[in-house]
Design an enzyme around this catalytic site. Structure first.
Site, PDB file in Angstrom:
ATOM      1  CE1 TYR A 164       6.045  -2.954  -1.330  1.00 44.87           C
ATOM      2  CE2 TYR A 164       7.551  -3.097   0.529  1.00 44.87           C
ATOM      3  CZ  TYR A 164       6.874  -2.342  -0.405  1.00 44.87           C
ATOM      4  OH  TYR A 164       7.025  -0.970  -0.418  1.00 44.87           O
TER       5      TYR A 164
ATOM      6  CE  LYS B 200       8.545  -1.508  -3.561  1.00 45.87           C
ATOM      7  NZ  LYS B 200       8.420  -0.462  -4.624  1.00 45.87           N
TER       8      LYS B 200
END
Length: 256
Positions: free
Chosen positions: A160, A164
């Protein structure tokens, strides 16, 4: 935002889905500002739930089912938006999934690929499909939803965090490549948001990122409408001199 057409990916709503409600709040706020909203979600039912909320508030919206990881599905999504309203002024790349909340060595290859496909490749595919129509008209805004995890490491996991961070880099690159052609690319970095799954719940120490959130300057969880208002600003002409940056709306958590 009057009469501007906004396409929002991941805009559906389900009250029992963690993270759900952020996209819906964006759609409702954008419509309240006068925009016509195309609500896209992997689930048509969830997209229609958001459209219902928009229309109950007096707004104008249509629902589209789309998988942002599939190029054909994304192209069909863009075509549906154009069929409904004739153009796309703003694209909000909001669709995303969370990581596995484990250290790198415990991440399965399939989990890594899934997060990269949705959170990063999905932004690439939706932007790639929408940009030609914006360039033909000579203007448009691309808003990419990153995260506080786009600037720091976090408990959500390496997949993640990496995705991002990539969204922030991609936002800069879109601005670099197309800013002189009338396209404005910007990002937003939400912190920990109290979304629909936590509605009515008392915030206690067993909530995700409780310690990090409470030690941040704001000392609380964010609300979906606070992210939605920032999206409305970035989508509007009031933000016309903001290019390539990802604006944090995170309660100050990464400054610790």
């Amino acid at each position: 935002m009057t009469d501007k057409v906004v396409l929002v990916t991941g805009g559906g709503f389900s009250p029992d889905q963690v993270g759900s409600g952020l996209g819906m709040s964006m759609c409702v706020e954008l419509a309240a500002e006068g925009a016509k909203v195309v609500v896209s979600d992997l689930s048509l039912e969830r997209a229609e739930a958001t459209v219902t909320r928009v229309k109950e508030a007096g707004g104008d919206a249509v629902a589209v089912a789309a998988d942002v990881t599939d190029e054909d599905s994304v192209r069909a999504m863009v075509s549906a938006a154009l069929d409904a309203y004739g153009r796309i002024d703003v694209l909000v790349n909001n669709a995303g999934v969370f990581g596995a909340y484990v250290p790198l060595l415990e991440i399965e290859n399939g989990q890594w690929d899934r997060v990269m496909e949705v959170d990063l490749k999905g932004v690439f595919l939706a932007t790639k499909a929408t940009l030609p129509h914006m360039l033909e008209r000579g203007n448009g805004v691309v808003i990419n939803v990153s995260s506080a995890s786009g600037v720091v490491a976090s408990e959500v996991g390496a997949e993640y965090t990496t995705a991002k961070h990539g969204v922030i880099g991609l936002t800069k690159q879109i601005a670099y490549d197309y800013g002189h052609k009338g396209i404005r690319a910007v990002g937003i970095g939400p912190g920990v948001i109290k979304t629909a799954a936590f509605e009515g719940a008392e915030i206690t120490s067993d909530f995700p990122f409780y310690d990090l959130t409470m030690q941040a300057p704001a000392g609380r969880y964010g609300e979906p409408h606070e992210i939605a208002r920032a999206v409305c600003f970035l989508a509007s002409d009031d933000a016309s001199f903001i290019h390539g940056h990802t604006i944090p709306v995170d309660g100050g958590s990464p400054i610790r």
